[in-house]
Design a protein around this motif. Structure first.
Motif, PDB file in Angstrom:
ATOM      1  N   LEU A 244       6.418  -7.855  -5.005  1.00 32.80           N
ATOM      2  CA  LEU A 244       6.672  -7.959  -3.575  1.00 32.80           C
ATOM      3  C   LEU A 244       8.099  -7.521  -3.242  1.00 32.80           C
ATOM      4  CD1 LEU A 244       5.003 -11.359  -2.576  1.00 32.80           C
ATOM      5  CD2 LEU A 244       4.386  -9.092  -1.728  1.00 32.80           C
TER       6      LEU A 244
ATOM      7  N   TYR B 262       4.636  -0.239   1.551  1.00 33.46           N
ATOM      8  CA  TYR B 262       3.927  -1.323   2.216  1.00 33.46           C
ATOM      9  C   TYR B 262       2.500  -1.489   1.714  1.00 33.46           C
ATOM     10  CZ  TYR B 262       8.008  -1.235   5.162  1.00 33.46           C
ATOM     11  OH  TYR B 262       9.303  -1.274   5.593  1.00 33.46           O
ATOM     12  N   SER B 263       1.913  -0.449   1.169  1.00 33.02           N
ATOM     13  CA  SER B 263       0.583  -0.558   0.567  1.00 33.02           C
ATOM     14  C   SER B 263       0.653  -1.458  -0.662  1.00 33.02           C
ATOM     15  CB  SER B 263       0.060   0.828   0.187  1.00 33.02           C
ATOM     16  OG  SER B 263      -1.159   0.719  -0.504  1.00 33.02           O
TER      17      SER B 263
ATOM     18  N   TYR C 292       2.989  -3.646  -1.209  1.00 29.55           N
ATOM     19  CA  TYR C 292       3.361  -4.973  -0.713  1.00 29.55           C
ATOM     20  C   TYR C 292       2.129  -5.751  -0.261  1.00 29.55           C
ATOM     21  CZ  TYR C 292       5.433  -8.554   2.263  1.00 29.55           C
ATOM     22  OH  TYR C 292       5.768  -9.757   2.832  1.00 29.55           O
ATOM     23  N   ARG C 293       1.268  -5.110   0.520  1.00 30.56           N
ATOM     24  CA  ARG C 293       0.066  -5.789   1.025  1.00 30.56           C
ATOM     25  C   ARG C 293      -0.868  -6.183  -0.125  1.00 30.56           C
ATOM     26  NH1 ARG C 293       0.563  -1.859   5.176  1.00 30.56           N
ATOM     27  NH2 ARG C 293      -0.861  -0.493   4.041  1.00 30.56           N
ATOM     28  N   ASP C 294      -0.959  -5.303  -1.117  1.00 31.74           N
ATOM     29  CA  ASP C 294      -1.822  -5.580  -2.264  1.00 31.74           C
ATOM     30  C   ASP C 294      -1.324  -6.811  -3.028  1.00 31.74           C
ATOM     31  OD1 ASP C 294      -3.957  -4.905  -4.171  1.00 31.74           O
ATOM     32  OD2 ASP C 294      -2.320  -4.380  -5.528  1.00 31.74           O
TER      33      ASP C 294
ATOM     34  N   LYS D 209       0.637  -9.167  -1.865  1.00 33.46           N
ATOM     35  CA  LYS D 209       0.538 -10.330  -0.972  1.00 33.46           C
ATOM     36  C   LYS D 209      -0.876 -10.901  -0.992  1.00 33.46           C
ATOM     37  CE  LYS D 209       2.937 -12.619   2.243  1.00 33.46           C
ATOM     38  NZ  LYS D 209       4.238 -13.266   1.970  1.00 33.46           N
ATOM     39  N   GLN D 210      -1.839 -10.027  -0.987  1.00 31.82           N
ATOM     40  CA  GLN D 210      -3.234 -10.467  -1.009  1.00 31.82           C
ATOM     41  C   GLN D 210      -3.565 -11.175  -2.323  1.00 31.82           C
ATOM     42  OE1 GLN D 210      -6.189  -7.312  -0.954  1.00 31.82           O
ATOM     43  NE2 GLN D 210      -7.572  -8.555   0.268  1.00 31.82           N
TER      44      GLN D 210
END
Length: 294
Positions: A266, A275-276, A278-280, A282-283
């Motif tokens: 992260l 950000y791709s 990051y989102r992965d 985070k999920q």
């Protein structure tokens, strides 16, 4: 005396190669087959390999197109005719009794893998980083399940590094019958492979003695190792957690390590503006929290 195949993957290591090979030739265990795998080097590595080949009957050489360290390990394994396998990285070197000690402990305990520890040599500062003292010595036999409990123990003996790397270990050759290293240069081949070899063993013997010298190339080598681990692709640990859980291993430490890596991912993703990624991450963290693993 049973034969040990020593596999040395090499890429552009002319500066360090002589010390490495000489340390193998000077082993007190004598029945060795030394396999030098030149992975398309562009320096004088190929020439040095040929010199050793011409001088020593127990040295074999393969010059191949550059394919990465995984492909070099696989090529060496395909050439090996010994009863046991031992890897050495081409910028490192061995204690003179490295192979003898591992072999004797493996045979004494009827084990499938014998593992020793290491000290580090910082190539920049020319200083040894001593991990283990004489008074720290112990030896112990583990089942694979017991050995996995040490995977993320870094203090005081750097078990986390010892666990992951392919070197510093004597393996029964039969363990590699259906095992290959990934050849994708974008993955970390040891993180995806070494733990699987442990699962094929019945007994693993460990000696807490520094019989390998690991050369590093920066001022803060231990910190750098932690940084390296934090950026290893997540697929390896995800696969490990899934498989170990299925066969009934305790994966609580694996999940904690996975959580730590996700947090580092992260941070790195934010710094890089990815950000791709990051989102992965985070999920995946949210899923861990759902199962009380974070």
């Amino acid at each position: 005396m049973e034969k040990v195949s020593v596999i040395i993957p090499i890429y552009n290591k002319e500066k360090y190669l002589t010390k490495c090979i000489d340390s193998v030739l000077e082993q007190t265990y004598s029945n060795l087959e030394i396999i030098l795998v030149d992975d398309g080097s562009t320096d004088r590595t190929a020439e040095l390999c040929e010199r050793y080949y011409e001088k020593y009957d127990n040295i074999r050489v393969l010059h191949k197109k550059k394919g990465g360290i995984g492909s070099s390990r696989n090529a060496g394994l395909a050439m090996a005719t010994g009863d046991y396998i031992l890897f050495v990285d081409s910028d490192d070197w061995l204690d003179k009794k490295h192979i003898e000690l591992l072999y004797n402990h493996l045979k004494k305990n009827n084990a499938d893998i014998a593992i020793g520890s290491f000290n580090q040599f910082n190539d920049e500062s020319k200083i040894f980083e001593i991990m283990i003292r004489d008074e720290d010595y112990f030896e112990k036999v583990y089942s694979p399940q017991e050995w996995f409990a040490y995977e993320y123990v870094s203090i005081p003996y750097q078990f986390d590094i010892t666990f992951t790397v392919p070197w510093g270990k004597l393996y029964k050759r039969s363990l590699f019958r259906d095992m290959v290293y990934p050849e994708d240069p974008n993955v970390v081949e040891d993180d995806l492979t070494t733990w699987k070899i442990y699962l094929l063993a019945d007994k693993i013997v460990y000696i807490n003695k520094p019989i390998y010298v690991y050369r590093t190339f920066n001022k803060n080598s231990i910190t750098a190792q932690a940084s390296r681990l934090s950026t290893v692709p997540l697929e390896g640990i995800e696969e490990r957690i899934s498989l170990l859980n299925q066969i009934g291993f305790d994966v609580s430490r694996q999940k904690k390590a996975y959580s730590w890596r996700l947090h580092v991912y992260l941070e790195n993703a934010l710094k890089d503006g990815n950000y791709s990624k990051y989102r992965d991450a985070k999920q995946k963290l949210a899923i861990l929290k759902k199962y009380n693993a974070d």
